[in-house]
Scaffold this motif. Structure first.
Motif, mmCIF file in Angstrom:
data_model
loop_
_atom_site.group_PDB
_atom_site.id
_atom_site.type_symbol
_atom_site.label_atom_id
_atom_site.label_comp_id
_atom_site.label_asym_id
_atom_site.label_seq_id
_atom_site.Cartn_x
_atom_site.Cartn_y
_atom_site.Cartn_z
ATOM 1 N N VAL A 1 0.713 -1.114 0.072
ATOM 2 C CA VAL A 1 0.037 -0.014 -0.073
ATOM 3 C C VAL A 1 0.916 1.162 0.072
ATOM 4 C CG1 VAL A 1 -1.544 1.154 1.426
ATOM 5 C CG2 VAL A 1 -1.923 -1.101 1.010
ATOM 6 N N ALA A 2 1.819 1.303 0.820
ATOM 7 C CA ALA A 2 2.728 2.275 0.701
ATOM 8 C C ALA A 2 3.422 2.619 -0.611
ATOM 9 C CB ALA A 2 3.814 2.282 1.840
ATOM 10 N N MET B 1 3.492 5.840 -5.721
ATOM 11 C CA MET B 1 3.536 6.012 -7.060
ATOM 12 C C MET B 1 2.189 6.714 -7.432
ATOM 13 S SD MET B 1 3.925 1.913 -8.185
ATOM 14 C CE MET B 1 3.505 2.374 -9.709
ATOM 15 N N THR B 2 1.056 6.901 -6.696
ATOM 16 C CA THR B 2 0.145 7.603 -7.042
ATOM 17 C C THR B 2 0.242 9.025 -6.678
ATOM 18 O OG1 THR B 2 -1.393 5.942 -6.260
ATOM 19 C CG2 THR B 2 -2.456 8.093 -6.272
ATOM 20 N N PHE C 1 1.563 14.420 -9.144
ATOM 21 C CA PHE C 1 2.513 15.521 -9.315
ATOM 22 C C PHE C 1 2.937 15.531 -10.970
ATOM 23 C CE2 PHE C 1 7.196 16.759 -9.834
ATOM 24 C CZ PHE C 1 6.943 17.921 -9.405
ATOM 25 N N VAL C 2 2.955 14.569 -11.657
ATOM 26 C CA VAL C 2 3.396 14.599 -12.976
ATOM 27 C C VAL C 2 2.218 15.112 -13.805
ATOM 28 C CG1 VAL C 2 3.762 13.170 -15.136
ATOM 29 C CG2 VAL C 2 5.279 13.042 -12.925
ATOM 30 N N LEU C 3 1.123 14.766 -13.398
ATOM 31 C CA LEU C 3 0.061 15.452 -14.033
ATOM 32 C C LEU C 3 -0.323 16.549 -13.728
ATOM 33 C CD1 LEU C 3 -2.554 12.212 -13.785
ATOM 34 C CD2 LEU C 3 -1.339 13.085 -15.981
#
Length: 66
Positions: A3-4, A9-10, A15-17
């Protein structure tokens, strides 16, 4: 532990989006400012120049007569 990793990754994708969205918005605003047509001042339009020339010709004719 899985989960971490998914949370990291999320957050990275978010951030990238967001970064892409902000840079895209900046590019769009810049393009709009550069490409937006500017209004021609009245005295520099075709009609304004024509009126100025006609006024100058009228003044010359008055000076020639008097």
């Amino acid at each position: 532990m899985g989960v971490a990793v998914m949370a990291r990754m999320t957050n990275g994708w978010v951030f990238v989006l967001v970064l892409i969205a902000v840079l895209g918005a900046c590019i769009l605003v810049y393009a709009a400012i550069v490409c937006w047509p500017q209004r021609i001042p009245k005295d520099q339009s075709v009609n304004g120049i024509r009126e100025r020339i006609e006024d100058e010709e009228r003044q010359k004719r008055r000076c020639d007569r008097g």
